[in-house]
Design a protein around this motif. Structure first.
Motif, short mmCIF file in Angstrom:
data_model
loop_
_atom_site.label_atom_id
_atom_site.label_comp_id
_atom_site.label_asym_id
_atom_site.label_seq_id
_atom_site.Cartn_x
_atom_site.Cartn_y
_atom_site.Cartn_z
N ALA A 127 -5.82 -3.06 -5.05
CA ALA A 127 -5.28 -2.05 -4.19
C ALA A 127 -3.85 -4.16 -4.51
N ARG A 128 -4.19 -4.03 -5.31
CA ARG A 128 -2.92 -4.91 -6.59
C ARG A 128 -2.69 -3.94 -7.39
N HIS A 130 -2.46 -0.59 -6.94
CA HIS A 130 -1.61 0.57 -6.45
C HIS A 130 -3.07 2.03 -7.05
N LEU A 132 -4.46 4.25 -5.36
CA LEU A 132 -5.10 4.04 -3.25
C LEU A 132 -6.61 4.87 -3.71
N TYR A 135 -8.84 2.35 -4.45
CA TYR A 135 -8.85 2.10 -3.25
C TYR A 135 -10.13 2.14 -1.97
N LEU A 171 -1.27 5.84 4.45
CA LEU A 171 -1.69 4.90 2.92
C LEU A 171 -0.17 4.30 1.78
N THR A 172 -0.29 5.50 1.45
CA THR A 172 1.27 5.14 0.14
C THR A 172 2.24 4.21 0.37
N ASP A 175 1.34 1.19 0.72
CA ASP A 175 0.56 1.29 -0.57
C ASP A 175 2.10 0.35 -1.23
N GLU A 176 3.95 1.16 -1.13
CA GLU A 176 4.69 0.31 -0.95
C GLU A 176 5.44 -0.74 -0.78
N ASP A 178 3.28 -4.03 0.04
CA ASP A 178 2.03 -3.97 -0.22
C ASP A 178 1.29 -5.05 0.88
N LEU A 180 -1.40 -3.54 1.81
CA LEU A 180 -3.15 -3.37 1.98
C LEU A 180 -4.02 -4.47 0.88
#
Length: 245
Positions: A127-128, A130, A132, A135, A171-172, A175-176, A178, A180
């Motif tokens: 997650a940190r 990125h 995916l 993850y 999800l993207t 993630d952008e 943060d 997640l």
């Protein structure tokens, strides 16, 4: 076709199928491959600059995961999941997983639980970073391996199938922003509670985690940006080449 991002693939036969499947999963997550659209193996193979055979094999792997479905003489359609589906999948998972987490907390050995810590940490790290695909893969391994400690193989298969059908929306975008990372860290919190033998708190944590995941789906769907231009889907008119896919 020239619309998927350029990928560098190892051409070793035994690895090519897995690499293609990995990149296709990434394209599904990012939205390059669009829900409801049909794509042919030969068309996707052009983007990878390889033959259609490993792409077709990879798509069959994704079909077994519930991510796509074969369409006769055309290719593969990316599966769609609506809000009602997601609510129902989450409800079923809650009914199964929450009490099972309590049971496993009471019966599993500390050593078996601690063996899952590297996977929980891998979820947070992915997650940190990125990552995916990493993850989702680590998240799948953690939850199914944890449930496997119950000794009930059919239960693990059932939850595995539900997870395949309810892959994360948006999800993207999450993630952008943060978003997640807090969800990822809940896996370590859950494991700590189980190692400590606190079954009631572990059940509450699991219920909260599933609710958190469902809210992330909703938030990701609402904020999801317009889909990027992806590979051209297969035409369904008379000009479609026979036997594609």
């Amino acid at each position: 076709m020239g619309h998927l991002q350029q990928r560098n693939l190892n051409t070793t036969r035994e690895r090519l199928r897995d690499q293609v499947a990995h990149h296709l999963r990434a394209a599904l997550i990012s939205g390059e491959l669009r829900p409801g659209e049909v794509y042919s193996a030969p068309g996707l193979a052009e983007d990878f600059s390889i033959s259609a055979t490993p792409v077709r094999e990879a798509m069959l792997d994704l079909a077994r995961e519930g991510l796509v479905e074969p369409v006769r003489n055309k290719g593969f359609r990316v599966t769609e999941v609506n809000e009602r589906d997601l609510d129902q999948y989450t409800e079923i998972r809650t009914l199964i997983e929450v009490p099972m987490i309590g049971r496993i907390t009471r019966t599993a050995s500390r050593a078996d639980l601690e063996a899952l810590r590297p996977v929980a940490e891998e979820i947070v790290r992915a997650a940190r970073e990125h990552d995916l695909v990493g993850y989702l893969e680590a998240d799948r391994r953690f939850h199914l391996s944890l449930l496997a400690l119950s000794g009930n193989e059919r239960l693990v298969e059932t939850v595995g199938d539900l997870r395949k059908r309810s892959r994360l929306y948006g999800l993207t975008g999450l993630d952008e922003r943060d978003q997640l990372i807090p969800s990822a860290e809940e896996h370590i919190e859950l494991l700590d509670l189980m190692v400590a033998g606190d079954a009631e708190a572990a059940e509450k944590c699991m219920a909260r985690h599933l609710g958190h995941v469902r809210s992330l789906w909703a938030d990701g769907a609402e904020r999801r940006p317009p889909l990027p231009r992806g590979p051209r889907p297969v035409r369904t008119g008379p000009e479609t080449a026979a036997g594609r896919g």
